[in-house]
Design a protein around this motif. Structure first.
Motif, PDB file in Angstrom:
ATOM      1  N   VAL A  84       0.861  -1.182   0.000  1.00 40.81           N
ATOM      2  CA  VAL A  84       0.000   0.000   0.000  1.00 40.81           C
ATOM      3  C   VAL A  84       0.893   1.226   0.000  1.00 40.81           C
ATOM      4  O   VAL A  84       1.683   1.431   0.926  1.00 40.81           O
ATOM      5  CB  VAL A  84      -0.940   0.017   1.216  1.00 40.81           C
ATOM      6  N   VAL A  85       0.775   2.033  -1.031  1.00 40.28           N
ATOM      7  CA  VAL A  85       1.586   3.236  -1.192  1.00 40.28           C
ATOM      8  C   VAL A  85       0.755   4.438  -0.782  1.00 40.28           C
ATOM      9  O   VAL A  85      -0.333   4.674  -1.316  1.00 40.28           O
ATOM     10  CB  VAL A  85       2.062   3.381  -2.648  1.00 40.28           C
ATOM     11  N   ALA A  86       1.240   5.206   0.190  1.00 40.45           N
ATOM     12  CA  ALA A  86       0.562   6.415   0.655  1.00 40.45           C
ATOM     13  C   ALA A  86       1.483   7.605   0.481  1.00 40.45           C
ATOM     14  O   ALA A  86       2.712   7.477   0.557  1.00 40.45           O
ATOM     15  CB  ALA A  86       0.150   6.269   2.118  1.00 40.45           C
ATOM     16  N   LEU A  87       0.902   8.767   0.262  1.00 40.53           N
ATOM     17  CA  LEU A  87       1.676   9.989   0.088  1.00 40.53           C
ATOM     18  C   LEU A  87       1.802  10.725   1.414  1.00 40.53           C
ATOM     19  O   LEU A  87       0.943  10.590   2.308  1.00 40.53           O
ATOM     20  CB  LEU A  87       1.002  10.891  -0.942  1.00 40.53           C
ATOM     21  N   PRO A  88       2.850  11.516   1.596  1.00 40.90           N
ATOM     22  CA  PRO A  88       3.006  12.295   2.838  1.00 40.90           C
ATOM     23  C   PRO A  88       1.781  13.166   3.093  1.00 40.90           C
ATOM     24  O   PRO A  88       1.195  13.729   2.168  1.00 40.90           O
ATOM     25  CB  PRO A  88       4.242  13.159   2.537  1.00 40.90           C
ATOM     26  N   GLY A  89       1.395  13.249   4.354  1.00 37.61           N
ATOM     27  CA  GLY A  89       0.219  14.032   4.726  1.00 37.61           C
ATOM     28  C   GLY A  89      -1.061  13.242   4.743  1.00 37.61           C
ATOM     29  O   GLY A  89      -2.117  13.778   5.101  1.00 37.61           O
ATOM     30  N   SER A  90      -1.014  11.964   4.369  1.00 41.17           N
ATOM     31  CA  SER A  90      -2.223  11.136   4.418  1.00 41.17           C
ATOM     32  C   SER A  90      -2.756  11.056   5.851  1.00 41.17           C
ATOM     33  O   SER A  90      -1.998  11.183   6.813  1.00 41.17           O
ATOM     34  CB  SER A  90      -1.926   9.722   3.897  1.00 41.17           C
ATOM     35  N   LEU A 146      -2.549   2.057  -4.501  1.00 42.74           N
ATOM     36  CA  LEU A 146      -2.303   3.463  -4.197  1.00 42.74           C
ATOM     37  C   LEU A 146      -3.388   3.958  -3.258  1.00 42.74           C
ATOM     38  O   LEU A 146      -4.582   3.886  -3.580  1.00 42.74           O
ATOM     39  CB  LEU A 146      -2.300   4.303  -5.471  1.00 42.74           C
ATOM     40  N   LEU A 147      -2.987   4.445  -2.084  1.00 39.81           N
ATOM     41  CA  LEU A 147      -3.919   5.063  -1.149  1.00 39.81           C
ATOM     42  C   LEU A 147      -3.845   6.570  -1.362  1.00 39.81           C
ATOM     43  O   LEU A 147      -2.870   7.218  -0.978  1.00 39.81           O
ATOM     44  CB  LEU A 147      -3.556   4.701   0.289  1.00 39.81           C
ATOM     45  N   LEU A 148      -4.858   7.119  -2.004  1.00 34.09           N
ATOM     46  CA  LEU A 148      -4.918   8.547  -2.293  1.00 34.09           C
ATOM     47  C   LEU A 148      -5.849   9.197  -1.278  1.00 34.09           C
ATOM     48  O   LEU A 148      -6.983   8.765  -1.108  1.00 34.09           O
ATOM     49  CB  LEU A 148      -5.430   8.770  -3.713  1.00 34.09           C
ATOM     50  N   ASP A 149      -5.346  10.219  -0.607  1.00 33.86           N
ATOM     51  CA  ASP A 149      -6.085  10.819   0.499  1.00 33.86           C
ATOM     52  C   ASP A 149      -6.350  12.289   0.211  1.00 33.86           C
ATOM     53  O   ASP A 149      -5.487  12.997  -0.315  1.00 33.86           O
ATOM     54  CB  ASP A 149      -5.257  10.685   1.789  1.00 33.86           C
ATOM     55  N   SER A 150      -7.534  12.755   0.578  1.00 35.34           N
ATOM     56  CA  SER A 150      -7.873  14.162   0.358  1.00 35.34           C
ATOM     57  C   SER A 150      -7.153  15.091   1.324  1.00 35.34           C
ATOM     58  O   SER A 150      -7.324  16.306   1.250  1.00 35.34           O
ATOM     59  CB  SER A 150      -9.389  14.359   0.487  1.00 35.34           C
ATOM     60  N   CYS A 151      -6.336  14.542   2.227  1.00 34.88           N
ATOM     61  CA  CYS A 151      -5.574  15.372   3.165  1.00 34.88           C
ATOM     62  C   CYS A 151      -4.192  15.759   2.638  1.00 34.88           C
ATOM     63  O   CYS A 151      -3.513  16.568   3.268  1.00 34.88           O
ATOM     64  CB  CYS A 151      -5.388  14.634   4.496  1.00 34.88           C
ATOM     65  N   PHE A 197      -0.055   0.336 -10.740  1.00 32.21           N
ATOM     66  CA  PHE A 197      -0.900   0.046  -9.581  1.00 32.21           C
ATOM     67  C   PHE A 197      -2.027  -0.877 -10.011  1.00 32.21           C
ATOM     68  O   PHE A 197      -2.561  -0.763 -11.113  1.00 32.21           O
ATOM     69  CB  PHE A 197      -1.475   1.330  -8.982  1.00 32.21           C
ATOM     70  N   ASP A 198      -2.382  -1.783  -9.124  1.00 33.26           N
ATOM     71  CA  ASP A 198      -3.494  -2.682  -9.384  1.00 33.26           C
ATOM     72  C   ASP A 198      -4.832  -2.081  -8.964  1.00 33.26           C
ATOM     73  O   ASP A 198      -5.879  -2.439  -9.507  1.00 33.26           O
ATOM     74  CB  ASP A 198      -3.293  -3.999  -8.626  1.00 33.26           C
ATOM     75  N   LEU A 199      -4.784  -1.181  -7.987  1.00 31.71           N
ATOM     76  CA  LEU A 199      -6.006  -0.631  -7.414  1.00 31.71           C
ATOM     77  C   LEU A 199      -5.697   0.725  -6.807  1.00 31.71           C
ATOM     78  O   LEU A 199      -4.603   0.949  -6.273  1.00 31.71           O
ATOM     79  CB  LEU A 199      -6.532  -1.583  -6.324  1.00 31.71           C
ATOM     80  N   ILE A 200      -6.662   1.643  -6.898  1.00 30.27           N
ATOM     81  CA  ILE A 200      -6.563   2.947  -6.254  1.00 30.27           C
ATOM     82  C   ILE A 200      -7.679   3.041  -5.219  1.00 30.27           C
ATOM     83  O   ILE A 200      -8.852   2.801  -5.536  1.00 30.27           O
ATOM     84  CB  ILE A 200      -6.696   4.103  -7.257  1.00 30.27           C
ATOM     85  N   ILE A 201      -7.323   3.367  -3.979  1.00 35.25           N
ATOM     86  CA  ILE A 201      -8.305   3.661  -2.933  1.00 35.25           C
ATOM     87  C   ILE A 201      -8.235   5.156  -2.660  1.00 35.25           C
ATOM     88  O   ILE A 201      -7.176   5.687  -2.316  1.00 35.25           O
ATOM     89  CB  ILE A 201      -8.014   2.869  -1.650  1.00 35.25           C
ATOM     90  N   PHE A 202      -9.351   5.843  -2.819  1.00 36.34           N
ATOM     91  CA  PHE A 202      -9.394   7.300  -2.677  1.00 36.34           C
ATOM     92  C   PHE A 202     -10.324   7.658  -1.523  1.00 36.34           C
ATOM     93  O   PHE A 202     -11.535   7.496  -1.611  1.00 36.34           O
ATOM     94  CB  PHE A 202      -9.890   7.927  -3.985  1.00 36.34           C
ATOM     95  N   ASP A 203      -9.736   8.139  -0.417  1.00 35.97           N
ATOM     96  CA  ASP A 203     -10.526   8.622   0.721  1.00 35.97           C
ATOM     97  C   ASP A 203     -10.934  10.058   0.423  1.00 35.97           C
ATOM     98  O   ASP A 203     -10.126  10.972   0.461  1.00 35.97           O
ATOM     99  CB  ASP A 203      -9.700   8.547   2.000  1.00 35.97           C
ATOM    100  N   THR A 204     -12.213  10.253   0.128  1.00 36.06           N
ATOM    101  CA  THR A 204     -12.725  11.555  -0.323  1.00 36.06           C
ATOM    102  C   THR A 204     -13.364  12.366   0.792  1.00 36.06           C
ATOM    103  O   THR A 204     -14.048  13.358   0.519  1.00 36.06           O
ATOM    104  CB  THR A 204     -13.766  11.343  -1.436  1.00 36.06           C
ATOM    105  N   PRO A 214      -8.820   0.095 -11.561  1.00 35.72           N
ATOM    106  CA  PRO A 214     -10.073   0.206 -10.798  1.00 35.72           C
ATOM    107  C   PRO A 214      -9.895   1.108  -9.583  1.00 35.72           C
ATOM    108  O   PRO A 214      -8.807   1.186  -9.000  1.00 35.72           O
ATOM    109  CB  PRO A 214     -10.386  -1.232 -10.393  1.00 35.72           C
ATOM    110  N   LEU A 215     -10.982   1.769  -9.214  1.00 37.11           N
ATOM    111  CA  LEU A 215     -10.963   2.788  -8.163  1.00 37.11           C
ATOM    112  C   LEU A 215     -12.017   2.455  -7.118  1.00 37.11           C
ATOM    113  O   LEU A 215     -13.144   2.073  -7.457  1.00 37.11           O
ATOM    114  CB  LEU A 215     -11.258   4.160  -8.783  1.00 37.11           C
ATOM    115  N   ILE A 216     -11.646   2.616  -5.838  1.00 30.55           N
ATOM    116  CA  ILE A 216     -12.616   2.491  -4.751  1.00 30.55           C
ATOM    117  C   ILE A 216     -12.653   3.823  -3.999  1.00 30.55           C
ATOM    118  O   ILE A 216     -11.621   4.299  -3.506  1.00 30.55           O
ATOM    119  CB  ILE A 216     -12.257   1.349  -3.789  1.00 30.55           C
ATOM    120  N   LEU A 217     -13.822   4.431  -3.956  1.00 30.87           N
ATOM    121  CA  LEU A 217     -14.043   5.677  -3.227  1.00 30.87           C
ATOM    122  C   LEU A 217     -14.533   5.355  -1.828  1.00 30.87           C
ATOM    123  O   LEU A 217     -15.482   4.585  -1.660  1.00 30.87           O
ATOM    124  CB  LEU A 217     -15.075   6.553  -3.937  1.00 30.87           C
ATOM    125  N   VAL A 218     -13.890   5.942  -0.819  1.00 26.72           N
ATOM    126  CA  VAL A 218     -14.290   5.744   0.581  1.00 26.72           C
ATOM    127  C   VAL A 218     -14.502   7.114   1.189  1.00 26.72           C
ATOM    128  O   VAL A 218     -13.699   8.031   0.980  1.00 26.72           O
ATOM    129  CB  VAL A 218     -13.201   4.979   1.368  1.00 26.72           C
TER     130      VAL A 218
END
Length: 328
Positions: free
Chosen positions: A37-43, A78-83, A100-107, A130-134
């Protein structure tokens, strides 16, 4: 969001935003055991804490998006975060092909109608991923009136011909997520759904409220950048809802909460609408301590409300003065 609603393949509801992300990550750790699981700084810190402490079958990596353009693991998410910072968000949605196999986007920090969400949906389609919105629905989508709690998990598939993950794996992941919601007691109840969602007046008032918050947030970022020059801070998060203030000498686990409580208490005593609260989306400024797992530093988060601009300008200046005198 109405323009992309027809693309939703599957949607699950949970009792809260954290209940939704926890159920999804626990299901992911079971169905994609050993994945990265790859997260960006500030997540969001609690999401990273959840992965690190309770989804240890997954390998958490935090870094810039450029660091993960090669394919050297069996499954990468990829864990993409709105923060995250505006700069990092822009790097993601403007990047070329990534493995990436999957993107998880915390909106959670965007309203449901935000153009940023549509931007990520379009980007994921271009990538063929594929994308999963949470999200949590009780922060910005209820006009400050929390009718219970609600979280959701929405799967948006990409073209099966281009995606790296088989459709059966996505079906398994969503089935495991539904099962985790049941076993963890995270199921949503009818009372969790705000009764006024979907009306034209609700959408109109939400847009006005968000415009006020974003306008106030932009002023705070500009003011703190000048007033607190040289103080380590994150002032330009992509959501624009809050800023985090650090200090020249790093705050520790005790000093962070103390600073959040002391600032809100002292400024509240002189009449400012500011409180020490562990959430955001209120009609007052909310202060809370924040632990950045990327840098292992503690800071204080200032959540921006939809106050009249003149009042918010005065409060922003008071916050800057207090921080310089008491912390930095």
């Amino acid at each position: 969001m109405r323009s992309i609603s027809a693309t939703f393949d599957k949607r699950l509801y949970a009792a809260s935003g954290m209940g939704a992300i926890a159920s999804l990550l626990l299901a992911l750790s079971k169905s994609m055991k050993g994945g990265e699981v790859v997260a960006l700084p500030g997540s969001y810190g609690e999401t990273l804490e959840l992965i690190d402490g309770y989804a240890q079958q997954l390998h958490l990596v935090i870094g810039s998006i450029e660091s993960f353009s090669t394919d050297n693991v069996s499954r990468r998410v990829l864990l993409l975060d709105s923060c995250i910072a505006s700069r990092d968000f822009g790097d993601v949605v403007n990047c070329g092909k990534l493995h990436f196999d999957l993107i998880i986007f915390d909106t959670t920090c965007f309203t449901a109608s935000s153009g940023r969400i549509e931007q990520v949906v379009r980007w994921s389609r271009r990538q063929g991923v594929p994308l999963i919105l949470v999200r949590s629905h009780n922060k910005l989508d209820s006009l400050g009136a929390e009718y219970g709690r609600l979280g959701s998990i929405t799967l948006i598939r990409s073209d099966f011909a281009t995606q790296r993950i088989p459709p059966s794996c996505l079906e398994e992941l969503m089935a495991e997520t539904r099962n985790a919601i049941r076993l963890l007691g995270n199921a949503a109840l009818p009372a969790h759904f705000p009764p006024f969602v979907g009306t034209s007046s609700y959408r109109h008032l939400t847009r006005r409220r968000m415009a006020s918050i974003l306008r106030n947030g932009r002023f705070s970022s500009r003011h703190f950048a000048l007033r607190l020059r040289g103080v380590p801070s994150q002032l330009q998060s992509v959501h624009g809802l809050y800023v985090t203030l650090g200090s020249r000498e790093p705050l520790d686990e005790a000093a962070g909460p103390q600073a959040a409580a002391a600032m809100s208490e002292e400024l509240s005593e002189v009449g400012f609408p500011i409180r020490h609260a562990g959430s955001f989306g209120f009609d007052f400024a909310a202060t809370e301590w924040f632990h950045d797992l990327t840098t292992d530093r503690y800071s204080v988060r200032i959540a921006v409300p939809d106050l009249p601009s003149s009042l918010w300008i005065d409060l922003t200046r008071a916050i800057g003065d207090w921080w310089l005198d008491s912390v930095s």
